[in-house]
Design a protein around this motif. Structure first.
Motif, PDB file in Angstrom:
ATOM      1  N   HIS A   1       1.271  -1.178  -0.761  1.00  0.00           N
ATOM      2  CA  HIS A   1       1.352  -0.923   0.583  1.00  0.00           C
ATOM      3  C   HIS A   1       0.046  -0.214   1.131  1.00  0.00           C
ATOM      4  CE1 HIS A   1       4.929  -0.779  -1.945  1.00  0.00           C
ATOM      5  NE2 HIS A   1       5.645  -1.253  -0.727  1.00  0.00           N
ATOM      6  N   ALA A   2      -0.628   0.183   0.393  1.00  0.00           N
ATOM      7  CA  ALA A   2      -2.006   0.903   0.995  1.00  0.00           C
ATOM      8  C   ALA A   2      -2.981  -0.027   1.651  1.00  0.00           C
ATOM      9  CB  ALA A   2      -2.711   1.389  -0.247  1.00  0.00           C
ATOM     10  N   GLY A   3      -2.576  -1.363   1.598  1.00  0.00           N
ATOM     11  CA  GLY A   3      -3.287  -2.478   2.245  1.00  0.00           C
ATOM     12  C   GLY A   3      -3.007  -2.454   3.485  1.00  0.00           C
ATOM     13  N   TYR A   4      -1.903  -1.730   4.115  1.00  0.00           N
ATOM     14  CA  TYR A   4      -1.553  -1.922   5.470  1.00  0.00           C
ATOM     15  C   TYR A   4      -1.854  -0.739   6.384  1.00  0.00           C
ATOM     16  CZ  TYR A   4       0.987  -6.099   3.828  1.00  0.00           C
ATOM     17  OH  TYR A   4       1.463  -7.269   3.450  1.00  0.00           O
ATOM     18  N   ILE A   5      -2.744   0.261   5.505  1.00  0.00           N
ATOM     19  CA  ILE A   5      -3.092   1.655   6.346  1.00  0.00           C
ATOM     20  C   ILE A   5      -4.251   1.200   7.344  1.00  0.00           C
ATOM     21  CG2 ILE A   5      -4.084   3.753   6.016  1.00  0.00           C
ATOM     22  CD1 ILE A   5      -2.899   3.986   3.088  1.00  0.00           C
ATOM     23  N   GLY A   6      -4.273   1.679   8.474  1.00  0.00           N
ATOM     24  CA  GLY A   6      -5.148   1.477   9.555  1.00  0.00           C
ATOM     25  C   GLY A   6      -4.797   1.874  10.924  1.00  0.00           C
ATOM     26  N   THR A   7      -5.571   1.601  11.832  1.00  0.00           N
ATOM     27  CA  THR A   7      -5.191   1.854  13.129  1.00  0.00           C
ATOM     28  C   THR A   7      -4.381   0.692  13.767  1.00  0.00           C
ATOM     29  OG1 THR A   7      -7.389   2.394  13.696  1.00  0.00           O
ATOM     30  CG2 THR A   7      -6.090   1.651  15.698  1.00  0.00           C
ATOM     31  N   GLY A   8      -2.961   1.362  14.355  1.00  0.00           N
ATOM     32  CA  GLY A   8      -1.914   0.776  14.567  1.00  0.00           C
ATOM     33  C   GLY A   8      -1.012   0.243  13.531  1.00  0.00           C
ATOM     34  N   MET A   9      -1.337   0.758  12.292  1.00  0.00           N
ATOM     35  CA  MET A   9      -0.279   0.452  11.256  1.00  0.00           C
ATOM     36  C   MET A   9      -0.016   1.951  10.504  1.00  0.00           C
ATOM     37  SD  MET A   9       0.037  -2.936  10.728  1.00  0.00           S
ATOM     38  CE  MET A   9      -0.004  -3.596   9.186  1.00  0.00           C
ATOM     39  N   LEU A  10       0.004   1.831   9.157  1.00  0.00           N
ATOM     40  CA  LEU A  10       0.317   3.004   8.386  1.00  0.00           C
ATOM     41  C   LEU A  10      -0.502   3.945   8.576  1.00  0.00           C
ATOM     42  CD1 LEU A  10       2.108   1.419   5.393  1.00  0.00           C
ATOM     43  CD2 LEU A  10       3.203   2.106   7.412  1.00  0.00           C
ATOM     44  N   SER A  11      -0.043   5.214   8.411  1.00  0.00           N
ATOM     45  CA  SER A  11      -1.090   6.479   8.089  1.00  0.00           C
ATOM     46  C   SER A  11      -1.177   6.983   6.771  1.00  0.00           C
ATOM     47  CB  SER A  11      -0.587   7.811   8.941  1.00  0.00           C
ATOM     48  OG  SER A  11      -0.087   7.228  10.349  1.00  0.00           O
ATOM     49  N   ALA A  12      -0.303   6.688   5.892  1.00  0.00           N
ATOM     50  CA  ALA A  12      -0.382   6.830   4.271  1.00  0.00           C
ATOM     51  C   ALA A  12       0.557   5.921   3.798  1.00  0.00           C
ATOM     52  CB  ALA A  12       0.051   8.382   4.300  1.00  0.00           C
ATOM     53  N   ALA A  13       0.257   5.710   2.388  1.00  0.00           N
ATOM     54  CA  ALA A  13       1.098   5.074   1.615  1.00  0.00           C
ATOM     55  C   ALA A  13       1.070   5.588   0.245  1.00  0.00           C
ATOM     56  CB  ALA A  13       0.649   3.600   1.455  1.00  0.00           C
ATOM     57  N   VAL A  14       2.422   5.535  -0.297  1.00  0.00           N
ATOM     58  CA  VAL A  14       2.851   6.386  -1.431  1.00  0.00           C
ATOM     59  C   VAL A  14       2.913   5.254  -2.780  1.00  0.00           C
ATOM     60  CG1 VAL A  14       3.960   8.096  -2.690  1.00  0.00           C
ATOM     61  CG2 VAL A  14       3.680   8.328  -0.333  1.00  0.00           C
ATOM     62  N   ALA A  15       2.249   5.298  -3.654  1.00  0.00           N
ATOM     63  CA  ALA A  15       2.362   4.271  -4.725  1.00  0.00           C
ATOM     64  C   ALA A  15       3.373   4.809  -5.931  1.00  0.00           C
ATOM     65  CB  ALA A  15       1.283   3.762  -5.329  1.00  0.00           C
ATOM     66  N   GLY A  16       4.209   4.255  -6.636  1.00  0.00           N
ATOM     67  CA  GLY A  16       4.818   4.556  -7.646  1.00  0.00           C
ATOM     68  C   GLY A  16       4.303   3.753  -8.810  1.00  0.00           C
TER      69      GLY A  16
ATOM     70  N   ARG B   1      -5.222   7.519   5.749  1.00  0.00           N
ATOM     71  CA  ARG B   1      -6.302   7.112   6.550  1.00  0.00           C
ATOM     72  C   ARG B   1      -7.258   8.273   6.635  1.00  0.00           C
ATOM     73  NH1 ARG B   1      -4.381   5.400  12.278  1.00  0.00           N
ATOM     74  NH2 ARG B   1      -6.656   5.915  12.872  1.00  0.00           N
ATOM     75  N   SER B   2      -8.659   8.115   6.483  1.00  0.00           N
ATOM     76  CA  SER B   2      -9.736   9.209   6.678  1.00  0.00           C
ATOM     77  C   SER B   2     -10.030   9.653   7.877  1.00  0.00           C
ATOM     78  CB  SER B   2     -10.993   8.641   5.702  1.00  0.00           C
ATOM     79  OG  SER B   2     -11.464   7.351   6.595  1.00  0.00           O
ATOM     80  N   ASP B   3      -9.262   9.157   8.933  1.00  0.00           N
ATOM     81  CA  ASP B   3      -9.663   9.698  10.303  1.00  0.00           C
ATOM     82  C   ASP B   3      -8.382  10.185  10.984  1.00  0.00           C
ATOM     83  OD1 ASP B   3      -8.421   7.231  10.375  1.00  0.00           O
ATOM     84  OD2 ASP B   3      -9.431   6.442  12.133  1.00  0.00           O
ATOM     85  N   LEU B   4      -7.938  11.193  10.167  1.00  0.00           N
ATOM     86  CA  LEU B   4      -6.748  11.730  10.468  1.00  0.00           C
ATOM     87  C   LEU B   4      -6.863  12.735  11.878  1.00  0.00           C
ATOM     88  CD1 LEU B   4      -4.712  12.664   7.233  1.00  0.00           C
ATOM     89  CD2 LEU B   4      -4.606  10.959   8.726  1.00  0.00           C
ATOM     90  N   LYS B   5      -7.813  12.806  12.316  1.00  0.00           N
ATOM     91  CA  LYS B   5      -8.243  13.556  13.674  1.00  0.00           C
ATOM     92  C   LYS B   5      -7.419  12.846  14.658  1.00  0.00           C
ATOM     93  CE  LYS B   5     -12.262  16.191  12.556  1.00  0.00           C
ATOM     94  NZ  LYS B   5     -13.759  16.335  12.816  1.00  0.00           N
ATOM     95  N   HIS B   6      -7.554  11.405  14.551  1.00  0.00           N
ATOM     96  CA  HIS B   6      -6.902  10.356  15.542  1.00  0.00           C
ATOM     97  C   HIS B   6      -5.249  10.938  15.509  1.00  0.00           C
ATOM     98  CE1 HIS B   6      -6.453   7.085  18.112  1.00  0.00           C
ATOM     99  NE2 HIS B   6      -5.590   6.484  17.210  1.00  0.00           N
TER     100      HIS B   6
ATOM    101  N   GLY C   1      -1.928  17.564  12.115  1.00  0.00           N
ATOM    102  CA  GLY C   1      -1.451  17.371  13.476  1.00  0.00           C
ATOM    103  C   GLY C   1      -0.356  16.562  13.842  1.00  0.00           C
ATOM    104  N   ALA C   2       0.088  15.569  13.070  1.00  0.00           N
ATOM    105  CA  ALA C   2       1.062  14.664  13.567  1.00  0.00           C
ATOM    106  C   ALA C   2       2.355  15.371  14.003  1.00  0.00           C
ATOM    107  CB  ALA C   2       1.518  13.927  12.377  1.00  0.00           C
ATOM    108  N   SER C   3       2.933  14.729  15.225  1.00  0.00           N
ATOM    109  CA  SER C   3       3.714  15.319  15.879  1.00  0.00           C
ATOM    110  C   SER C   3       5.158  15.139  15.327  1.00  0.00           C
ATOM    111  CB  SER C   3       3.858  14.775  17.271  1.00  0.00           C
ATOM    112  OG  SER C   3       4.213  13.287  17.341  1.00  0.00           O
ATOM    113  N   GLY C   4       5.216  13.950  14.494  1.00  0.00           N
ATOM    114  CA  GLY C   4       6.293  13.752  13.628  1.00  0.00           C
ATOM    115  C   GLY C   4       5.805  12.766  12.520  1.00  0.00           C
TER     116      GLY C   4
ATOM    117  N   SER D   1     -13.893   1.902   3.851  1.00  0.00           N
ATOM    118  CA  SER D   1     -14.591   3.239   4.021  1.00  0.00           C
ATOM    119  C   SER D   1     -13.477   4.044   5.017  1.00  0.00           C
ATOM    120  CB  SER D   1     -15.700   3.097   5.123  1.00  0.00           C
ATOM    121  OG  SER D   1     -15.324   2.449   6.273  1.00  0.00           O
ATOM    122  N   GLY D   2     -12.406   3.523   5.302  1.00  0.00           N
ATOM    123  CA  GLY D   2     -11.400   4.028   6.377  1.00  0.00           C
ATOM    124  C   GLY D   2     -10.262   4.720   5.499  1.00  0.00           C
ATOM    125  N   LEU D   3     -10.355   4.963   4.189  1.00  0.00           N
ATOM    126  CA  LEU D   3      -9.306   5.371   3.346  1.00  0.00           C
ATOM    127  C   LEU D   3      -9.702   6.264   2.392  1.00  0.00           C
ATOM    128  CD1 LEU D   3      -7.723   1.900   1.962  1.00  0.00           C
ATOM    129  CD2 LEU D   3      -7.090   3.184   4.253  1.00  0.00           C
TER     130      LEU D   3
END
Length: 205
Positions: free
Chosen positions: A64-79, A40-45, A101-104, A27-29
């Protein structure tokens, strides 16, 4: 008739179907339309924090998408299967985080020629659009003593970088400080892992 060796509907759609299945089961992706980019589906954070992007060839799931979540990746790109993702997809991921809204944005890249090239091109394109982007290369592979021309590849050590950078980003650390800390840690990952391998070999021998 030769028996099927893999459970695939088609080789052309296997990557897209795998990503779709992952997103539907978590649900978070969410998946960017028309792209092999999971975010991440909660990018407001993410607002005011550094976003983390990684990726690479498919065929290594749940990376790589399996590592997306709080305290981990914000996005993953698959080839494609065992192929680096194109710069356009990587740039789309970076811009999506920037617009959220990411600062970087920090690109965490393994030491494969295609990944270094394509992520590097995307980083330059993002900077030309005014986005604050940095890239770190993970080259921790200690499977061989004398690396070839391509050098050491990034393998299991990349997960540690995801965790470290993710924790720092979650705390609100700026991009330059995250890069400095990750770069410092990267210097010791290969040596530490090499020592563990040698210790294991000694015990087995």
């Amino acid at each position: 008739m030769e028996a099927q060796r893999k459970l695939l509907n088609s080789t052309e759609l296997c990557v897209d179907e795998a990503l779709c299945g992952l997103v539907r089961s978590a649900s978070g992706l969410c998946l960017l339309r028309g792209l092999r980019v999971v975010v991440r589906s909660d990018l407001k954070h993410l607002n005011g924090r550094v976003g983390l992007v990684s990726g690479g060839g498919s065929g290594h799931e749940p990376a790589h998408a399996g590592y997306i979540g709080t305290g981990m990746l914000s996005a993953a790109v698959a080839g494609g299967v065992f192929a680096s993702p194109p710069p356009t997809s990587i740039l789309a991921a970076v811009l999506h985080l920037h617009n959220a809204g990411a600062s970087g944005v920090l690109l965490i890249v393994k030491n494969y020629t295609g990944d270094r090239l394509n992520f590097g091109l995307a980083a330059e394109q993002a900077r030309n659009r005014g986005v604050s982007v940095a890239m770190v290369i993970v080259a921790d592979d200690c499977a061989f003593e004398r690396p070839g021309k391509a050098g050491r590849r990034g393998l299991c050590g990349t997960v540690f970088v995801h965790k470290l950078a993710g924790a720092l980003a979650e705390e609100g650390c700026p991009l330059d400080k995250i890069v400095a800390k990750v770069t410092e840690v990267l210097k010791g990952i290969v040596d530490t892992m090499s020592l563990k391998v040698e210790h294991t070999r000694a015990r087995v021998g």
